[in-house]
Design a protein around this motif. Structure first.
Motif, PDB file in Angstrom:
ATOM      1  N   MET A 171       0.832  -1.211   0.000  1.00 12.42           N
ATOM      2  CA  MET A 171       0.000   0.000   0.000  1.00 12.42           C
ATOM      3  C   MET A 171       0.860   1.252   0.000  1.00 12.42           C
ATOM      4  SD  MET A 171      -3.058   0.795  -0.295  1.00 12.42           S
ATOM      5  CE  MET A 171      -3.906   2.344  -0.369  1.00 12.42           C
ATOM      6  N   SER A 172       2.022   1.180   0.731  1.00  3.95           N
ATOM      7  CA  SER A 172       2.874   2.365   0.782  1.00  3.95           C
ATOM      8  C   SER A 172       3.458   2.660  -0.600  1.00  3.95           C
ATOM      9  CB  SER A 172       3.993   2.165   1.794  1.00  3.95           C
ATOM     10  OG  SER A 172       4.776   1.056   1.400  1.00  3.95           O
ATOM     11  N   ALA A 173       3.710   1.613  -1.371  1.00  5.17           N
ATOM     12  CA  ALA A 173       4.225   1.825  -2.731  1.00  5.17           C
ATOM     13  C   ALA A 173       3.159   2.475  -3.607  1.00  5.17           C
ATOM     14  CB  ALA A 173       4.682   0.498  -3.323  1.00  5.17           C
ATOM     15  N   VAL A 174       1.910   2.060  -3.430  1.00  2.00           N
ATOM     16  CA  VAL A 174       0.803   2.671  -4.187  1.00  2.00           C
ATOM     17  C   VAL A 174       0.737   4.167  -3.869  1.00  2.00           C
ATOM     18  CG1 VAL A 174      -1.710   2.757  -4.434  1.00  2.00           C
ATOM     19  CG2 VAL A 174      -0.555   0.544  -4.316  1.00  2.00           C
ATOM     20  N   LEU A 175       0.803   4.489  -2.572  1.00  2.00           N
ATOM     21  CA  LEU A 175       0.750   5.889  -2.158  1.00  2.00           C
ATOM     22  C   LEU A 175       1.956   6.664  -2.678  1.00  2.00           C
ATOM     23  CD1 LEU A 175      -0.516   5.714   1.529  1.00  2.00           C
ATOM     24  CD2 LEU A 175      -1.702   6.678  -0.437  1.00  2.00           C
ATOM     25  N   ALA A 176       3.120   6.026  -2.626  1.00  4.94           N
ATOM     26  CA  ALA A 176       4.343   6.698  -3.093  1.00  4.94           C
ATOM     27  C   ALA A 176       4.221   7.055  -4.573  1.00  4.94           C
ATOM     28  CB  ALA A 176       5.555   5.792  -2.868  1.00  4.94           C
ATOM     29  N   ILE A 177       3.718   6.117  -5.365  1.00  8.41           N
ATOM     30  CA  ILE A 177       3.567   6.371  -6.809  1.00  8.41           C
ATOM     31  C   ILE A 177       2.527   7.470  -7.037  1.00  8.41           C
ATOM     32  CG2 ILE A 177       2.793   5.351  -8.990  1.00  8.41           C
ATOM     33  CD1 ILE A 177       3.981   2.665  -7.954  1.00  8.41           C
ATOM     34  N   ALA A 178       1.421   7.388  -6.294  1.00 13.01           N
ATOM     35  CA  ALA A 178       0.363   8.393  -6.460  1.00 13.01           C
ATOM     36  C   ALA A 178       0.858   9.786  -6.071  1.00 13.01           C
ATOM     37  CB  ALA A 178      -0.848   8.002  -5.618  1.00 13.01           C
ATOM     38  N   LEU A 179       1.550   9.877  -4.937  1.00 13.69           N
ATOM     39  CA  LEU A 179       2.045  11.185  -4.476  1.00 13.69           C
ATOM     40  C   LEU A 179       3.072  11.760  -5.449  1.00 13.69           C
ATOM     41  CD1 LEU A 179       2.374  10.572  -0.637  1.00 13.69           C
ATOM     42  CD2 LEU A 179       0.829  12.165  -1.777  1.00 13.69           C
ATOM     43  N   LYS A 180       3.918  10.879  -5.955  1.00 14.97           N
ATOM     44  CA  LYS A 180       4.929  11.333  -6.932  1.00 14.97           C
ATOM     45  C   LYS A 180       4.240  11.868  -8.184  1.00 14.97           C
ATOM     46  CE  LYS A 180       6.392   8.980 -10.031  1.00 14.97           C
ATOM     47  NZ  LYS A 180       5.961   8.945 -11.441  1.00 14.97           N
ATOM     48  N   ASP A 181       3.245  11.142  -8.673  1.00 14.63           N
ATOM     49  CA  ASP A 181       2.521  11.578  -9.875  1.00 14.63           C
ATOM     50  C   ASP A 181       1.813  12.914  -9.640  1.00 14.63           C
ATOM     51  OD1 ASP A 181       3.330   9.351 -11.212  1.00 14.63           O
ATOM     52  OD2 ASP A 181       1.322   8.715 -11.835  1.00 14.63           O
TER      53      ASP A 181
END
Lengths: 388, 322
Positions: free
Chosen positions: A1-11
Motif C-alpha cells: 500500500m505504501s508503494a501505491v501511495l508513493a507512486i500516487a504522491l509522486k505523480d
C-alpha cells in the motif's frame, strides 16, 4: 500500500508542477463556466418588453390589451406604449422592444361580425424568443374569441331564446381555454445556464486527466523510469493502482474545485451536497478506469494520446457536455445514457430542476457500472504493462 | 557499503542465471545463457550492440519473462511475477532513468519508498547516498538542471539506496565524457571491493578488462566464452608481439633473441625487429640486455598484448562492433 501511495504522491507532485494540468483541470472549466453564464444568463428568467399598438380602439382590442397587461403575464412581459405601428417598428429595430402587437382598425367590428382579422406581430431576429412568445399570446387570445363565437353560434343553432344569447356570450367570454401562457418554471428550482454548464464543463475538462495519466505512464516508459518501477519489489498491479490513485485524486480535486467555486462565486446549484459528492467520486473512479484502459490498451505514447482524445471527445459529445441533452431528439438522449457523463449530467439537471437526492441513485449506479466494466477490462490487460 | 538484505558470505553464489532463453517473435534474443556471479565478484557481459546483453539483464532483473531457464538471486527465484526477490537487486538502466522535474532528494526518496523504506531511516539513507555520489550540495535541485555526469551518478545512486546484494548495470558509461566515465568506473570498482556482487554490461573491452573479475562474451544471444581476461586470452592461444626500432647489428641481436626461452619467433626488417613471445613484458629486460650485448641501439619498444578484441575476433570472426 505504501508503494501505491508513493507512486500516487509522486505523480500528483509532478502534475502540480505541470502548468497545463493545472490550467485544464482547474482554470479552464471555471473560465468557460463563467463565460457561458455571462453569455446566456438564466434561461428561466426570460423577460421581454412589448408594446400594443391599438389602431382599432374597440372593445375586443381593449380586451386584448388588458390580457397582455394582466398580472399573470407581469413576470414575463413589460408592456410599453407605442402610438403608431411605425413607432413600434422603430422601437423593435432599436432593441427597446422584444416584440410589438399591432391591432388593425376594424378588428373589434370584424370579430363581432364573426369574421377574423389578424393581429400583426412585429419581432426582431435578434430576439426570436420574444417574437415566439408574442405570437403564442396573440394565438391564445384569438382562440379565446373563437371559443366565444362558437358558443354563441351553437346556442343560436340549438334554438336558444334571443334574450339569453347576450348573457351566454358574456359567460363564454369569461371561460378560460385550456392553453394559456403561464409564467411558471418547470420545477421548484430553475435550470440556469450556469447550473448546467458548470458541471458539464467541469466533467469535460476533468476528462483530460485520462490523457495526462496515460501520457505520464508512457513518458515513464520512454524515460526508463518504468523499468525502475518494474525492477522494484512491487507487482504491475501496484504500479497501475498508484497511477490510478493519482488520477482519482486529480479528478476529485478538479471536479470538487469547479463545484465549490461555481457554487460560491457564480451561484450555481449542483444539488444536494452528499449526492453531488457521490457523483463526483463515481466520475473520478470512471476517470481512473478509463486511464487504466488507455494505458493497458495503447502500445505507444502517441497511441495513448489518440485513444484518450477519442474517449474524451466521444464521451462529451454523446453525453451532452456541449449541448443540453434534455432538449435534444430522442436518439441523442438515448445515446447519452451510454456515457457516464451523460448519466451524471442527467442527475445534476434533475437536481437543478428541484429533484431530491434520490434522483442520483440510478445515475450513480450507471456511472459506477461503467467504471467497473472498463476497470475490469484494464485489469485483464495489466500484464501488457511488462513484457513490452 | 554494507548489505542489509540478508547475510551472505563472501564467495557464495549471489546470482544464478541458468539456461536463460528469450524470444521476440521468431528472433531468439537470448539463447540458453548460463552464468553465475559470486558475492563480491564483478562479472562483465561483453558484446557488441544487439548481442543480447540488455535482454539478459532484463531477464536477470525480472523485467522480462523468460521463455526458458531461471534466475535466482541469493537463492530466491526472480521473475516478473515474483516481485519479492527483486529487493535483492539494484538495477541501473542504460539511460538516465530519473524524474527530471523532481529534485535528486525527491527522486531518491521516491525510489526508497518503493523498497519499503520510510521515515528517518530513509532520510538518513538518502543523505548517505547523496554523499556517496557527491551530490549533497545539489540534492535539492531539480534533476533537469544537472549535467550529464551528475545525472549518471544519481542514476547509480538510486539503485544503491536499498542496499542491494546484487548491482546490475546496463552500459552505464554510454555517452559519458571521459572524466565522468572514470568517476563512474572508480565508484563501481569501490562497490565491488565492498563485497557487492556486480553484473556489468558493456561493449567497451577496456572497461571489461579493467573492472571485471570475470567476463562473459556474448554474441547473437549466445554466451560464447567466459573467464578472467587472462583466461580468455589464453583460451585463444595468442602471444604478445614486441616491436623494436633499432640501429646496429640487427642480425646478431635477432640471433641472440632466438636462443631465449619464451621467444617463439623473430622477424628482422631494415630498421626493426619483431618478436613473438609469451608474457612479452616479462621478457623485455632480457631482450634489452641482448641488444646492449650485441651493440644494438634501441630507439623505441612497443609491446602488443592480445586483448579481448582479439579474443572476440578469434571466437566470432568479426571485430567488436560499435
Amino acid at each position: 500500500m505504501s508503494a501505491v501511495l508513493a507512486i500516487a504522491l509522486k505523480d500528483l507532485r509532478q502534475r502540480l508542477r505541470d502548468r497545463s494540468a493545472i490550467v485544464l483541470g482547474f482554470v479552464a472549466p471555471l473560465a468557460v463556466a463563467w463565460l457561458i453564464s455571462m453569455a446566456f444568463g438564466s434561461v428561466a428568467t426570460f423577460h421581454a418588453s412589448v408594446a400594443v399598438v391599438d389602431l382599432d380602439k374597440g372593445p375586443v382590442a381593449a380586451g386584448f390589451t388588458s390580457f397582455v397587461k394582466s398580472p399573470d403575464l407581469a413576470g414575463l412581459l413589460t408592456v410599453k406604449s407605442a402610438a403608431t405601428e411605425a413607432d413600434a417598428r422603430a422601437m423593435v429595430n432599436k432593441g427597446d422592444l422584444g416584440a410589438a402587437f399591432v391591432i388593425p382598425r376594424g378588428f373589434s367590428a370584424a370579430v363581432t361580425a364573426g369574421n377574423g382579422r389578424p393581429i400583426t406581430i412585429l419581432a426582431s431576429v435578434d430576439s426570436s424568443i420574444a417574437g415566439q412568445v408574442a405570437r403564442s399570446l396573440a394565438e391564445s387570445y384569438t382562440a379565446q374569441i373563437e371559443a366565444v363565437q362558437l358558443s354563441v353560434k351553437t346556442a343560436v343553432v340549438s334554438g336558444a331564446p334571443p334574450a339569453s344569447i347576450e348573457k351566454l356570450a358574456a359567460e363564454a367570454a369569461t371561460l378560460q381555454i385550456p392553453e394559456r401562457a403561464v409564467s411558471q418554471a418547470s420545477g421548484a428550482k430553475t435550470l440556469t445556464a450556469i447550473n448546467y454548464y458548470a458541471p458539464a464543463m467541469g466533467i469535460f475538462f476533468s476528462f483530460f486527466a485520462i490523457g495526462f495519466g496515460a501520457r505520464g505512464f508512457f513518458l515513464e516508459r520512454i524515460g526508463g523510469t518504468l523499468d525502475r518501477l518494474a525492477a522494484a519489489p512491487i507487482g504491475p498491479g501496484t504500479i497501475l493502482l498508484g497511477k490510478s490513485l493519482a488520477t482519482f485524486v486529480y479528478g476529485m480535486a478538479s471536479l470538487g474545485t469547479v463545484a465549490l467555486v461555481t457554487t460560491l462565486v457564480f451561484g450555481a446549484y449542483w444539488g444536494p451536497p452528499l449526492a453531488v459528492t457521490a457523483l463526483i467520486v463515481a466520475l473520478a473512479l470512471t476517470l481512473v478506469s478509463l486511464t487504466a484502459l488507455v494505458i493497458t490498451a495503447a502500445r505507444t505514447e502517441r497511441q495513448s494520446e489518440g485513444f484518450a482524445s477519442i474517449l474524451t471527445f466521444g464521451l462529451v459529445l454523446l453525453g451532452g457536455n456541449f449541448i443540453f441533452v434534455g432538449g435534444a431528439p430522442e436518439m441523442v438522449r438515448t445515446l447519452a445514457l451510454f456515457t457516464p457523463n451523460g448519466w451524471a449530467l442527467r442527475a445534476l439537471t434533475d437536481f437543478s430542476g428541484g429533484a431530491d437526492w434520490t434522483a442520483a441513485v440510478t445515475p450513480l449506479m450507471a456511472v459506477l457500472s461503467f467504471a467497473f466494466a472498463t476497470g475490469l477490462v484494464a485489469f485483464g490487460l495489466r500484464r501488457r504493462l511488462v513484457n513490452q | 557499503m554494507t548489505n542489509t538484505s540478508g547475510s551472505v558470505s563472501p564467495g557464495t553464489t549471489m546470482l544464478d542465471a541458468v539456461h536463460l532463453t528469450r524470444r521476440f517473435g521468431d528472433r531468439v534474443a537470448v539463447d540458453d545463457v548460463t552464468f553465475h556471479v559470486a558475492h563480491g565478484e564483478t562479472y562483465g557481459l561483453l558484446g557488441p550492440n544487439g548481442a543480447g546483453k540488455t535482454t539478459t539483464i532484463r531477464l536477470v532483473c525480472g523485467l522480462l519473462s523468460a521463455h526458458g531457464g531461471e534466475v535466482t538471486v541469493a537463492g530466491m527465484p526472480v521473475s516478473t511475477t515474483a516481485p519479492k526477490s527483486k529487493a535483492q537487486i539494484g538495477y541501473v538502466p542504460q539511460d538516465v532513468s530519473l524524474y527530471p522535474d523532481l529534485t535528486a532528494r525527491e527522486n531518491l526518496t521516491f525510489f526508497g519508498r518503493l523498497y519499503r523504506m520510510s521515515g528517518t531511516g530513509l532520510r538518513h539513507r538518502v543523505d548517505e547516498v547523496l554523499e556517496l555520489i557527491d551530490l549533497s550540495d545539489r540534492g535539492n535541485d531539480r534533476v533537469e538542471s544537472y549535467s550529464g555526469g551528475m545525472k549518471r551518478r544519481l542514476n547509480i545512486g538510486a539503485s544503491l539506496l536499498h542496499r542491494p546484494n546484487l548491482l546490475v548495470l546496463d552500459e552505464p558509461t554510454v555517452g559519458v565524457d571521459p572524466q565522468s566515465r572514470h568517476a563512474i568506473l572508480e565508484s563501481i570498482r569501490a562497490l565491488g571491493s565492498s563485497g557487492l556482487a556486480v553484473v556489468y554490461t558493456t561493449h567497451y573491452m577496456e572497461e571489461a578488462e579493467k573492472l571485471c573479475d570475470r567476463i562473459g562474451i556474448i554474441d547473437h544471444g549466445h554466451l560464447i566464452a567466459e573467464g578472467t581476461s587472462r583466461e580468455l586470452v589464453a583460451q585463444v592461444g595468442q602471444k604478445d608481439r614486441i616491436t623494436m626500432s633499432a640501429n646496429g647489428s640487427l642480425t646478431a641481436f635477432a640471433e641472440a633473441c632466438r636462443s631465449m626461452e619464451g621467444i617463439e619467433r623473430v622477424d628482422v626488417t631494415d630498421s626493426s625487429v619483431q618478436l613473438l613471445a609469451e608474457d612479452g613484458r616479462l621478457r623485455l629486460p632480457q631482450v634489452l640486455e641482448a641488444a646492449s650485448r650485441t651493440g644494438t641501439s634501441v630507439r623505441s619498444v612497443e609491446v602488443d598484448e592480445p586483448d579481448l578484441e582479439a579474443v572476440f575476433l578469434h571466437l566470432t570472426g568479426t571485430a567488436l562492433r560499435e
